[in-house]
Design a protein around this motif. Structure first.
Motif, short mmCIF file in Angstrom:
data_model
loop_
_atom_site.label_atom_id
_atom_site.label_comp_id
_atom_site.label_asym_id
_atom_site.label_seq_id
_atom_site.Cartn_x
_atom_site.Cartn_y
_atom_site.Cartn_z
N GLY A 138 5.21 -3.51 -11.06
CA GLY A 138 5.11 -2.35 -10.18
C GLY A 138 3.78 -1.64 -10.17
N GLY A 139 2.89 -2.02 -11.09
CA GLY A 139 1.62 -1.31 -11.17
C GLY A 139 0.82 -1.38 -9.89
N ALA A 140 0.88 -2.51 -9.19
CA ALA A 140 0.09 -2.67 -7.97
C ALA A 140 0.51 -1.69 -6.89
N VAL A 141 1.79 -1.31 -6.86
CA VAL A 141 2.27 -0.35 -5.86
C VAL A 141 1.60 1.00 -6.07
N THR A 142 1.60 1.47 -7.29
CA THR A 142 0.99 2.77 -7.61
C THR A 142 -0.52 2.72 -7.45
N LEU A 143 -1.13 1.63 -7.87
CA LEU A 143 -2.58 1.51 -7.78
C LEU A 143 -3.05 1.43 -6.33
N ALA A 144 -2.25 0.77 -5.47
CA ALA A 144 -2.60 0.74 -4.04
C ALA A 144 -2.54 2.15 -3.45
N ARG A 145 -1.54 2.93 -3.84
CA ARG A 145 -1.46 4.32 -3.37
C ARG A 145 -2.68 5.11 -3.83
N LYS A 146 -3.06 4.93 -5.08
CA LYS A 146 -4.24 5.63 -5.58
C LYS A 146 -5.50 5.20 -4.84
N ALA A 147 -5.60 3.90 -4.56
CA ALA A 147 -6.78 3.40 -3.87
C ALA A 147 -6.89 3.97 -2.46
N LEU A 148 -5.78 4.02 -1.74
CA LEU A 148 -5.82 4.52 -0.37
C LEU A 148 -6.10 6.02 -0.31
N ALA A 149 -5.89 6.72 -1.40
CA ALA A 149 -6.18 8.15 -1.42
C ALA A 149 -7.66 8.45 -1.62
N VAL A 192 -12.91 -5.40 -8.92
CA VAL A 192 -12.73 -6.23 -10.11
C VAL A 192 -11.37 -5.86 -10.69
N ALA A 193 -10.45 -6.82 -10.74
CA ALA A 193 -9.09 -6.58 -11.22
C ALA A 193 -8.84 -7.37 -12.49
N SER A 194 -8.10 -6.78 -13.40
CA SER A 194 -7.73 -7.51 -14.62
C SER A 194 -6.52 -8.40 -14.34
N ASP A 195 -6.23 -9.29 -15.28
CA ASP A 195 -5.13 -10.23 -15.13
C ASP A 195 -3.77 -9.55 -15.08
N MET A 196 -3.67 -8.27 -15.44
CA MET A 196 -2.40 -7.55 -15.38
C MET A 196 -2.08 -7.05 -13.97
N VAL A 197 -2.99 -7.24 -13.04
CA VAL A 197 -2.78 -6.78 -11.66
C VAL A 197 -2.09 -7.87 -10.85
N ASN A 198 -1.06 -7.48 -10.11
CA ASN A 198 -0.47 -8.36 -9.11
C ASN A 198 -1.33 -8.21 -7.86
N LEU A 199 -2.36 -9.04 -7.79
CA LEU A 199 -3.41 -8.85 -6.79
C LEU A 199 -2.93 -8.98 -5.35
N PRO A 200 -2.09 -9.97 -5.00
CA PRO A 200 -1.62 -10.04 -3.62
C PRO A 200 -0.87 -8.79 -3.18
N VAL A 201 -0.07 -8.21 -4.07
CA VAL A 201 0.67 -6.99 -3.73
C VAL A 201 -0.31 -5.83 -3.54
N LEU A 202 -1.25 -5.69 -4.45
CA LEU A 202 -2.23 -4.60 -4.34
C LEU A 202 -2.97 -4.66 -3.01
N LEU A 203 -3.46 -5.83 -2.65
CA LEU A 203 -4.27 -5.94 -1.44
C LEU A 203 -3.42 -5.87 -0.17
N ALA A 204 -2.19 -6.36 -0.24
CA ALA A 204 -1.31 -6.26 0.93
C ALA A 204 -0.98 -4.80 1.23
N LEU A 205 -0.66 -4.05 0.18
CA LEU A 205 -0.33 -2.64 0.38
C LEU A 205 -1.57 -1.82 0.73
N GLY A 206 -2.74 -2.33 0.39
CA GLY A 206 -3.97 -1.65 0.75
C GLY A 206 -4.35 -1.82 2.19
N GLY A 207 -3.66 -2.72 2.89
CA GLY A 207 -3.88 -2.89 4.33
C GLY A 207 -5.27 -3.39 4.68
N GLU A 208 -5.68 -3.12 5.90
CA GLU A 208 -6.97 -3.60 6.41
C GLU A 208 -8.13 -3.08 5.57
N ARG A 209 -7.95 -1.90 5.01
CA ARG A 209 -9.05 -1.28 4.26
C ARG A 209 -9.43 -2.09 3.03
#
Length: 370
Positions: A43-54, A63-80
């Motif tokens: 679930g970390g990617a969900v919260t981190l995507a929200r933080k990023a969009l803010a 630069v993401a560590s191996d603990m990041v679910n990268l596809p989820v983070l970038l998908a929730l980050g949208g076009e940005r």
């Protein structure tokens, strides 16, 4: 540049803070507290995507560590976020990380590592051993599944992976260097986690054997324990109380550094080591290393040091420990400080900057395509 770390604790935190402090780039940290590692990968990617969009700015690199679910983070980050180049850094991986006795591996977390690597523009590992272990195991992971296993992707991923050793803040230890040279009985240092994957049972088996020979030495038993009853250490405290100069976790840097400087020999019996930061910190403080001739250890030390420092079996461990105690003056004269100083952030940060700048320039052109 954004450095995204959902497990901001321990070595992950030290790495992130160290790079930010020494990089010539502006590095913003996006983090979550270092606990509940499975939930951080889920679930970390969900919260981190929200933080990023803010945030108002748009980074030129993530630069993401191996603990990041990268596809989820970038998908929730949208076009940005979709158009931002991404580097993935492996401190560890969930395909080959050793499991506690009796625990069965959950393939889901290893698959998350795989899909994150697929989505990244470049993949970095902290050691060559780590990279080889990951790509040796990855085909076996994919073969667990019934069809469309995408085995073709393993070779393509490997082509855009490279080794980028961990940077360490070694120079901060200099402030605690004693003015007088070491004296007194030899000090054997353990500064690893008090956990099964570091194999303390073998370490203490060797210690009891040397004590039984009547050799004079002392022990510094440093490290953090995540078990309520680390039985091997409690037994040692009962059997060898007069030999133990320190027992337990160092509460701050000053105490930790002073204990490193008191050591003469740093010992590892690890079953698992993707890098070896604790050993390098001890070596920088003039401890002589006695280590297994496997895992990441051979690449940490110059080849000329391998015969003296690396053992292949229990007899080899005993022989090197015995020699280090009996010939303590020679041991104290054989410092590897200058040879491990290359891992200090003063030297590593420029290398990181160059590697990451190249990823930012290449952008999405290197992203894996079927």
């Amino acid at each position: 540049m954004w450095l995204v770390e959902p497990y901001y604790a321990g070595s992950h935190r030290a790495w992130a803070d160290g790079y930010r402090a020494h990089s010539r780039h502006q590095v913003r940290l996006l983090t979550l507290p270092g606990r509940f590692w499975k939930w951080r990968m889920e679930g970390g990617a969900v919260t981190l995507a929200r933080k990023a969009l803010a945030l108002a700015e748009e980074p030129d690199l993530i630069v993401a560590s191996d603990m990041v679910n990268l596809p989820v983070l970038l998908a929730l980050g949208g076009e940005r976020l979709a158009r931002v180049p991404v580097a993935l850094y492996f401190h560890e991986n969930q395909l080959t990380y050793p499991l506690p006795p009796g625990e069965k591996r959950d393939l889901h977390y290893g698959f998350t590592n795989f899909t994150s690597a697929l989505r990244a523009d470049a993949v970095f590992f902290n050691s060559a051993y780590h990279m080889e272990a990951f790509y040796d195991e990855l085909p076996r992971l994919l073969k667990h599944f019934p069809d469309y296993t995408e085995l073709w992707s393993v070779g393509r991923l490997r082509e855009r992976s490279e080794v980028l050793p961990l940077g360490l803040d070694l120079s901060r230890l200099d402030a605690y260097r004693p003015e007088q040279p070491a004296a007194g009985p030899p000090m054997l240092l353990w500064n690893h986690r008090w956990e099964y994957d570091k194999d303390p049972a073998t370490f203490f088996r060797a210690i009891y054997a040397l004590a039984g020979e009547g050799l004079d030495f002392r022990l510094i038993l440093l490290g953090e324990s995540f078990r309520n009853q680390p039985s091997e250490f409690l037994e040692a405290r009962q059997r060898l109380p007069e030999r133990i100069a320190h027992f337990g976790y160092a509460e701050d840097l000053a105490q930790y550094a002073r204990l490193l400087w008191q050591g003469d020999v740093v010992v590892s019996t690890a079953l698992h080591e993707f890098f070896g930061a604790a050993v390098l910190e001890a070596c920088y403080c003039d401890c002589f290393p006695i280590l297994p001739a496997r895992l990441s250890y051979p690449e940490l030390l110059p080849a000329a040091r391998h015969e003296d420092c690396l053992y292949r079996d229990f007899d080899g461990l005993l022989a090197r420990l015995r020699r280090s105690i009996v010939d303590i003056e020679e041991t104290r004269a054989r410092s590897l400080r200058g040879e491990v100083a290359r891992y200090d952030w003063d030297r590593m940060a420029p290398l990181y900057d160059r590697r990451f700048a190249l990823v930012a320039r290449r952008g999405s052109d290197t992203r894996l395509k079927a």
